[in-house]
Motif scaffolding. Structure first.
Motif, short mmCIF file in Angstrom:
data_model
loop_
_atom_site.label_atom_id
_atom_site.label_comp_id
_atom_site.label_asym_id
_atom_site.label_seq_id
_atom_site.Cartn_x
_atom_site.Cartn_y
_atom_site.Cartn_z
N ARG A 92 1.39 5.34 0.20
CA ARG A 92 0.64 6.77 0.64
C ARG A 92 1.19 7.71 -0.10
NH1 ARG A 92 -2.91 8.74 4.64
NH2 ARG A 92 -3.08 6.46 5.53
N GLU B 196 -4.03 7.14 -0.45
CA GLU B 196 -3.66 5.68 -0.32
C GLU B 196 -3.98 4.93 -1.75
OE1 GLU B 196 -5.02 3.35 3.09
OE2 GLU B 196 -3.86 4.84 4.43
N GLU C 246 -9.98 9.48 -1.54
CA GLU C 246 -9.59 8.93 -0.42
C GLU C 246 -8.65 7.59 -0.65
OE1 GLU C 246 -11.32 6.80 3.40
OE2 GLU C 246 -12.69 7.79 2.27
N LEU C 247 -8.93 6.84 -1.68
CA LEU C 247 -8.35 5.58 -2.03
C LEU C 247 -8.30 5.23 -3.35
CD1 LEU C 247 -6.82 2.81 -0.83
CD2 LEU C 247 -9.36 1.92 -0.90
N ALA D 290 -3.74 1.09 -3.20
CA ALA D 290 -3.82 -0.12 -3.02
C ALA D 290 -3.05 -1.07 -4.20
CB ALA D 290 -5.05 -0.98 -2.90
N THR E 282 0.73 -1.18 0.04
CA THR E 282 -0.06 0.10 0.00
C THR E 282 0.87 1.22 -0.10
OG1 THR E 282 -1.67 -1.16 1.14
CG2 THR E 282 -1.74 1.22 1.27
#
Length: 281
Positions: free
Chosen positions: A219, A225, A256-257, A227, A217
């Motif tokens: 950041r 973030e 957010e992701l 994945a 992961t």
């Protein structure tokens, strides 16, 4: 011929031999051990032997004379000077540890022991210790240069060494890396590669984590973030970077992701936007 006969006739007659006597050979010199020893000694290389004996005597006297001179010149340690630039190292604690050397023998104190004492401090990368006549020790310290945090409480130095100080926060604002301790080098290598690529695109790098089950992961500096999963991590990172620059950079504050574990694209989880409060009329 008559003259020859006359000469022969005038030769003196041989002396008469005693009855029963025999002709004896030359007399032998009797064996004299002292003469043999003196002859052997006379043949020795006395000059070389004298020089060799002198060298041996000097070799035996030098350590004794050196020890006697050192004992005469020896003094007690009066001060320990510490040199170096410190950010994380606790100077007061180090001073207290080295204060125990005050009063010890200047010559008898083992500098390697002092070096090991200083290098026990987690923030110390290396130390050099030397004597300064007549009664002072100089300790020069190179502090660890932190590169990233490791699993929250530990710090990775620029040499790749992992250490755990009591004050890890003294390292300042650094990327945060995480993973199994036996894979720290692998995490560090991949983190450096990703950080360099992000930097070239003007994107900040905040950290990289490797889970126990093998998933990665990323950041980013803006808090997003990414994945990357367990397989094809580098190719997934390249695909994410392309999509991000083309489609998501302009809306980064809403993301957010990003899930880059897909074959042909990425999935995005958007932040939940709070509804702005209505103004009173």
């Amino acid at each position: 011929m008559l003259d020859l006969m006359h000469l022969r006739m005038r030769q003196p007659p041989e002396p008469p031999r005693r009855r029963g006597a025999t002709t004896a050979g030359p007399e032998r010199t009797p064996f004299n051990p002292l003469r043999v020893v003196l002859g052997w000694l006379a043949g020795l290389p006395w000059l070389q032997l004298s020089l060799g004996a002198g060298v041996l005597i000097l070799a035996g006297l030098v350590p004794w004379a050196t020890g006697a001179a050192l004992n005469a010149l020896d003094r007690q340690i009066a001060d320990v000077e510490i040199k170096g630039e410190f950010n994380g190292l606790n100077r007061d604690k180090l001073d207290a540890d080295l204060r125990s050397l005050i009063g010890r023998s200047f010559f008898a104190t083992d500098l390697e022991d002092v070096k090991r004492l200083v290098e026990r401090e987690p923030w110390v990368e290396s130390a050099a210790v030397r004597r300064v006549w007549p009664d002072r020790l100089a300790v020069e310290i190179r502090e660890e240069r932190p590169l990233a945090y490791w699993n929250d409480r530990q710090v990775i130095g620029r040499s790749g060494h992992v250490f755990e100080p009591v004050n890890p926060e003294a390292a300042g604002a650094l990327p945060r890396l995480a993973g199994p301790n036996d894979r720290v080098e692998e995490v560090l290598v991949l983190a450096r590669s990703m950080a360099n690529e992000l930097h070239e695109q003007g994107i900040g790098f905040a950290g990289l984590a490797l889970e126990k089950r093998g998933a990665w992961t990323l950041r980013m500096g803006n808090g997003i973030e990414v994945a990357l999963g367990r397989d094809q991590v580098e190719s997934r990172f390249e695909r994410f970077l392309t999509v991000y620059q083309q489609r998501l950079a302009a809306r980064a504050d809403e993301v957010e992701l990003i899930d880059a574990r897909y074959t042909n694209g990425v999935a995005v989880r958007w932040k939940t936007l709070e509804k702005a409060p209505e103004k009173n009329s």
